[in-house]
Design an enzyme around this catalytic site. Structure first.
Site, PDB file in Angstrom:
ATOM      1  N   ALA A 270       0.818  -1.214   0.000  1.00 17.29           N
ATOM      2  CA  ALA A 270       0.000   0.000   0.000  1.00 17.29           C
ATOM      3  C   ALA A 270       0.853   1.267   0.000  1.00 17.29           C
ATOM      4  O   ALA A 270       0.383   2.334  -0.405  1.00 17.29           O
ATOM      5  CB  ALA A 270      -0.940  -0.010   1.207  1.00 17.29           C
ATOM      6  N   SER A 274       0.517   5.142  -1.948  1.00 18.53           N
ATOM      7  CA  SER A 274       0.246   6.201  -0.959  1.00 18.53           C
ATOM      8  C   SER A 274      -1.049   5.938  -0.200  1.00 18.53           C
ATOM      9  O   SER A 274      -1.717   6.870   0.252  1.00 18.53           O
ATOM     10  CB  SER A 274       0.194   7.584  -1.628  1.00 18.53           C
ATOM     11  OG  SER A 274       1.455   7.941  -2.144  1.00 18.53           O
ATOM     12  N   LYS A 275      -1.386   4.659  -0.046  1.00 19.96           N
ATOM     13  CA  LYS A 275      -2.518   4.278   0.795  1.00 19.96           C
ATOM     14  C   LYS A 275      -2.041   3.964   2.216  1.00 19.96           C
ATOM     15  O   LYS A 275      -2.846   3.873   3.128  1.00 19.96           O
ATOM     16  CB  LYS A 275      -3.244   3.072   0.189  1.00 19.96           C
ATOM     17  CG  LYS A 275      -3.875   3.393  -1.165  1.00 19.96           C
ATOM     18  CD  LYS A 275      -4.442   2.157  -1.841  1.00 19.96           C
ATOM     19  CE  LYS A 275      -4.980   2.491  -3.227  1.00 19.96           C
ATOM     20  NZ  LYS A 275      -5.453   1.283  -3.943  1.00 19.96           N
ATOM     21  N   ALA A 276      -0.740   3.787   2.349  1.00 20.57           N
ATOM     22  CA  ALA A 276      -0.062   3.736   3.643  1.00 20.57           C
ATOM     23  C   ALA A 276       1.153   4.637   3.524  1.00 20.57           C
ATOM     24  O   ALA A 276       1.856   4.617   2.509  1.00 20.57           O
ATOM     25  CB  ALA A 276       0.358   2.313   3.997  1.00 20.57           C
TER      26      ALA A 276
END
Length: 306
Positions: A270, A274-276
Site C-alpha cells: 500500500a 500512498s494508501k499507507a
C-alpha cells in the site's frame, strides 16, 4: 542474536503467551507479537482514529461481541464491513442463531432448509424472520426518508433495533459510522432491492464518500485494523489515499500474495500507492482471523491495563 525457545506453563495468561512469542520473535509467533505490540500502541494513541475493516464471515464465525465491544469502548472510529456481516448481525438481533455440527452433506442440508458457511449453519426459517423484520424497518425508514447514503441507512436501521450485542445497535448508540460499500451483494441488499420495487427509498453510495473523506481529513493520524481483505480493505485504504495513507495498521489474512490479489497483498504494498505512508508502522499476520485477532486484542488490552 539467538532465538529463544517458547515456554508454556499451567498458570500462563494471554499476555504471558504473547511475551513468549515476542521472546522467540520469528515466524508466525513473531508476527503475532509484533501485531499485538502495534495494536497496543494504536489503542493507546489518543491522536489516532482507528478504522476497522471486516471481511469474511466474522459475525457467523464468532466475532460479533468483540466488534460490538470495541464500538462500545470507542476503540474504533469507524467500521467498514460487508453486507453479509450486517445481515448476520441483524439475523441474531431478530432472534435467529448460527449453529454448528449438523454433520450432513450439502444436498441433505438443502432439503432441511439449512445453509452452510464452512462449518457454520443457518436455518431458512431464521432468514424468513429476517426478511419480515427488515421489511418492517424499511417501511418505517421510508416514511421519514426518501434518499439516504448507505451509512445513513445503517444508522437508521441501528436506531430501530434493541439488541445490546448488536453491532448496528451499538454503532448507532455510540455514534460510530458503519460503511458497507458492497451492501447490495448480501441478503440485506436483496431485501432492499425488493422493497424498492414498490416503495420509494433511494440509496446513494457516492454520498458516503463525503462523510468518510471528512473523517479522514479531520483525523490527525489514522490506524487500520484489517480483518480479512476484499472490498472493505480496499475501501478503507483508498479513502486514506486522500491524505497520503494510514499511519499504522495491522492485517490478518489467509490469502496469499502471489496472485496479486488485494486480500493477500502485504500492507507494505500500500505504500507504493500512498494508501499507507512511507514511514507507517505495519504488521501482517497470515492466519485465521477468528483465532488470531481475539488473541492479539486480549494481549493488547492486557498490556494497556498493565
Amino acid at each position: 542474536m539467538e532465538i529463544n525457545q517458547i515456554n508454556i506453563d499451567r498458570d500462563m495468561k494471554v499476555l504471558d503467551l504473547i511475551n513468549e512469542f515476542e521472546n522467540s520473535g520469528v515466524l508466525g509467533s513473531g508476527r503475532v507479537s509484533r501485531a499485538c505490540n502495534l495494536l497496543t500502541d494504536m489503542l493507546k494513541d489518543e491522536d489516532m482514529n482507528i478504522f476497522m475493516s471486516v471481511a469474511g464471515p466474522m459475525v457467523p464465525g464468532g466475532l460479533r461481541n468483540i466488534i460490538s465491544s470495541m464500538i462500545k469502548n470507542n476503540q474504533i472510529k469507524i467500521l467498514i464491513t460487508s453486507g453479509a456481516n450486517i445481515t448476520h448481525d441483524l439475523l441474531e438481533s431478530f432472534g435467529g442463531r448460527h449453529h454448528k455440527d449438523f454433520g450432513s452433506d450439502d444436498e441433505e442440508l438443502n432439503s432441511q432448509g439449512i445453509g452452510r458457511i464452512g462449518d457454520v449453519y443457518t436455518k431458512s426459517e431464521d432468514f424468513e424472520t429476517f426478511e419480515k423484520e427488515i421489511t418492517k424497518i424499511f417501511e418505517d425508514i421510508s416514511k421519514e426518508h426518501k434518499l439516504l447514503s448507505i451509512q445513513e441507512l445503517l444508522y437508521e436501521i441501528g436506531s430501530k433495533i434493541k439488541d445490546e450485542n448488536s453491532i448496528l445497535y451499538n454503532a448507532y448508540k455510540n455514534n460510530i459510522p458503519i460503511f458497507a460499500p458492497g451492501l447490495i451483494d448480501s441478503m440485506l441488499g436483496l431485501q432492499l432491492w425488493m422493497f424498492t420495487q414498490d416503495n420509494e427509498l433511494v440509496i446513494d453510495a457516492v454520498k458516503d464518500m463525503h462523510y468518510l473523506s471528512d473523517i479522514v481529513f479531520e483525523s490527525e493520524k489514522v490506524g487500520g485494523i484489517f480483518l480479512g481483505g476484499g472490498l472493505p480493505k480496499h475501501y478503507t485504504l483508498a479513502s486514506n489515499l486522500l491524505k497520503g495513507g494510514v499511519d499504522a495498521a495491522i492485517q490478518i489474512t489467509m490469502d496469499r500474495a502471489e496472485t496479486g490479489s488485494l486480500s493477500g497483498a502485504p500492507l507494505e504494498e500500500a505504500k507504493s500507492w500512498s494508501k499507507a505512508k512511507c514511514e507507517s508502522n505495519l504488521a501482517t499476520v497470515i492466519g485465521d482471523v477468528t483465532i488470531i485477532f481475539p488473541l492479539i486484542l486480549a494481549g493488547a488490552l492486557d498490556k494497556i491495563d498493565n
